[in-house]
Enzyme design. Structure first.
Site, PDB file in Angstrom:
ATOM      1  N   SER A  25       3.859  -2.667  10.215  1.00 47.59           N
ATOM      2  CA  SER A  25       5.319  -2.628  10.385  1.00 47.59           C
ATOM      3  C   SER A  25       6.015  -3.934   9.995  1.00 47.59           C
ATOM      4  CB  SER A  25       5.682  -2.224  11.814  1.00 47.59           C
ATOM      5  OG  SER A  25       5.175  -0.928  12.091  1.00 47.59           O
TER       6      SER A  25
ATOM      7  N   GLY B  76       3.100  -1.359   4.255  1.00 52.79           N
ATOM      8  CA  GLY B  76       3.084   0.079   4.014  1.00 52.79           C
ATOM      9  C   GLY B  76       4.485   0.576   3.712  1.00 52.79           C
ATOM     10  N   GLY B  77       5.148   1.105   4.720  1.00 52.09           N
ATOM     11  CA  GLY B  77       6.464   1.738   4.557  1.00 52.09           C
ATOM     12  C   GLY B  77       7.471   0.916   3.756  1.00 52.09           C
TER      13      GLY B  77
ATOM     14  N   ASN C 241       0.867  -1.181   0.000  1.00 52.57           N
ATOM     15  CA  ASN C 241       0.000   0.000   0.000  1.00 52.57           C
ATOM     16  C   ASN C 241       0.906   1.233   0.000  1.00 52.57           C
ATOM     17  OD1 ASN C 241      -1.816   2.031   0.497  1.00 52.57           O
ATOM     18  ND2 ASN C 241      -2.335   1.361   2.570  1.00 52.57           N
ATOM     19  N   TRP C 242       0.927   1.922  -1.132  1.00 52.85           N
ATOM     20  CA  TRP C 242       1.850   3.066  -1.265  1.00 52.85           C
ATOM     21  C   TRP C 242       1.307   4.342  -0.619  1.00 52.85           C
ATOM     22  CZ3 TRP C 242       4.050   2.876  -6.995  1.00 52.85           C
ATOM     23  CH2 TRP C 242       4.691   1.636  -7.186  1.00 52.85           C
ATOM     24  N   LYS C 243       0.063   4.328  -0.239  1.00 53.38           N
ATOM     25  CA  LYS C 243      -0.588   5.501   0.379  1.00 53.38           C
ATOM     26  C   LYS C 243      -0.338   6.756  -0.479  1.00 53.38           C
ATOM     27  CE  LYS C 243       0.078   3.203   4.734  1.00 53.38           C
ATOM     28  NZ  LYS C 243       0.226   3.266   6.171  1.00 53.38           N
TER      29      LYS C 243
ATOM     30  N   HIS D  71      -9.151   0.590   5.142  1.00 52.71           N
ATOM     31  CA  HIS D  71      -7.865   0.852   5.804  1.00 52.71           C
ATOM     32  C   HIS D  71      -8.088   1.768   7.007  1.00 52.71           C
ATOM     33  CE1 HIS D  71      -3.787   2.199   6.532  1.00 52.71           C
ATOM     34  NE2 HIS D  71      -3.408   1.107   5.887  1.00 52.71           N
TER      35      HIS D  71
ATOM     36  N   GLU E   4      -6.542   4.202   8.096  1.00 51.61           N
ATOM     37  CA  GLU E   4      -6.393   5.652   7.838  1.00 51.61           C
ATOM     38  C   GLU E   4      -7.659   6.217   7.203  1.00 51.61           C
ATOM     39  OE1 GLU E   4      -2.700   5.298   5.722  1.00 51.61           O
ATOM     40  OE2 GLU E   4      -1.732   4.703   7.590  1.00 51.61           O
TER      41      GLU E   4
ATOM     42  N   GLY F  25       2.714   1.779  10.794  1.00 48.82           N
ATOM     43  CA  GLY F  25       3.617   2.909  10.654  1.00 48.82           C
ATOM     44  C   GLY F  25       4.294   3.303  11.960  1.00 48.82           C
TER      45      GLY F  25
ATOM     46  N   GLU G 299      -5.026  -5.581  10.427  1.00 49.32           N
ATOM     47  CA  GLU G 299      -4.055  -4.522  10.646  1.00 49.32           C
ATOM     48  C   GLU G 299      -4.323  -3.842  11.987  1.00 49.32           C
ATOM     49  OE1 GLU G 299      -2.100  -3.283   6.744  1.00 49.32           O
ATOM     50  OE2 GLU G 299      -3.740  -1.909   7.127  1.00 49.32           O
TER      51      GLU G 299
HETATM   52  C1  PEP Z   1      -0.472  -0.165   6.247  1.00 42.24           C
HETATM   53  O1  PEP Z   1      -0.683   1.016   6.338  1.00 42.24           O
HETATM   54  O2  PEP Z   1      -1.279  -0.901   5.653  1.00 42.24           O
HETATM   55  C2  PEP Z   1       0.745  -0.694   6.857  1.00 42.24           C
HETATM   56  C3  PEP Z   1       0.773  -1.955   7.177  1.00 42.24           C
HETATM   57  O3  PEP Z   1       1.760   0.195   7.087  1.00 42.24           O
HETATM   58  P1  PEP Z   1       3.216  -0.107   7.706  1.00 42.24           P
HETATM   59  O4  PEP Z   1       3.709  -1.372   7.047  1.00 42.24           O
HETATM   60  O5  PEP Z   1       4.033   1.084   7.356  1.00 42.24           O
HETATM   61  O6  PEP Z   1       3.017  -0.287   9.158  1.00 42.24           O
END
Ligand code: PEP
Length: 252
Positions: free
Chosen positions: A215, A236-237, A9-11, A97, A99, A175, A169
């Protein structure tokens, strides 16, 4: 059939040039050595979807959208419909998600409508759910997860679940650098599979893929993915760097 899936997920990251570079890097890294049953999905922002579809055409990489509106069309400034996505060649959408839930007030009731619109247009859904830190601390996490799934998904028919991928999640792990332990992930994933068994039977429960997100990094992916009810990850990251994303994919 249950699939192994790693989705990035590049957000709201990467402009067009950067997105093209990242796709090139991912394609180079994942060209060889993937198990037959493993799917690789990337979710760039709306404006980069068309280019991403073109750039991934002859590769195993699939492209997903990060969100969509539930209405067919109309006066919804700034929004994107399911039809607009499928028309671009997109086959997958991420919904729910944390967010979107937190910053854009998306409720389970709204998500149920979005899921219906997505499935009705032939999209596959990556459905995200998970508890907040407060819920985890107060021991309410099982109840929260159960309610999120019941309200947004349990109106569906058994056969709809062939087009649903679940992504657990925990909000406190997104994050933050703080990952749920492999045992914590397994505990919820097994609980979710049991909920599906009760509601839809073993066949549906055993066929649905449940990803973990929060993470995930090259250093912890292998241990998390080794758990029996963890079928992959939503990243994510670490999905913003081709080598890291590829290392996570290869650890499945
Ligand atoms: C996400 O936002 O779906 C996610 C898992 O982010 P991160 O891996 O950065 O925690």
């Amino acid at each position: 059939m249950k699939q192994k899936i790693v989705a990035g997920n590049w957000k709201m990251n990467k402009n067009l040039k950067e997105a093209k570079e990242l796709i090139k890097g991912i394609k180079k890294e994942v060209k060889a050595g993937l198990k037959d049953n493993t799917r690789v999905i990337i979710a760039p922002s709306f404006v980069n979807l068309q280019s991403a579809v073109k750039k991934t055409k002859k590769s195993i990489v699939e492209v997903a959208a990060q969100n969509m509106h539930q209405a067919k069309s109309g006066a919804y400034t700034g929004e994107v419909s399911a039809d607009m996505l499928t028309n671009l060649g997109i086959g997958i959408v991420i919904l729910g998600h944390s967010e979107r839930r937190e910053y854009f007030a998306e409720t389970d009731e709204l998500l149920a409508k979005k899921v219906d619109a997505a499935l009705g247009n032939g999209l596959e859904v990556v459905f995200c759910f998970g508890e907040s830190l407060e819920d985890r601390r107060s021991g309410n996490h099982f109840e929260i997860v159960e309610n999120q799934l019941k309200k947004a998904l349990f109106h569906l028919q058994k056969e709809n679940f062939k087009d649903i991928i679940l992504a657990y999640e925990p909000v406190w792990a997104i994050g933050t650098g703080e990952t749920a332990s492999p045992e914590q992930a397994q505990e919820i994933h097994a609980f979710v599979r049991e909920l599906f068994t009760k509601e839809y039977g073993d066949e549906t429960a055993n066929a649905i893929s449940i990803l973990y997100g929060g993470s995930v990094k090259p250093a912890n992916a292998k241990e998390i993915f080794s758990k029996p009810d963890v079928d992959g990850g939503l990243i994510g990251g670490a999905a913003l760097n081709a080598e890291d994303f590829a290392a996570i994919i290869k650890s499945i």
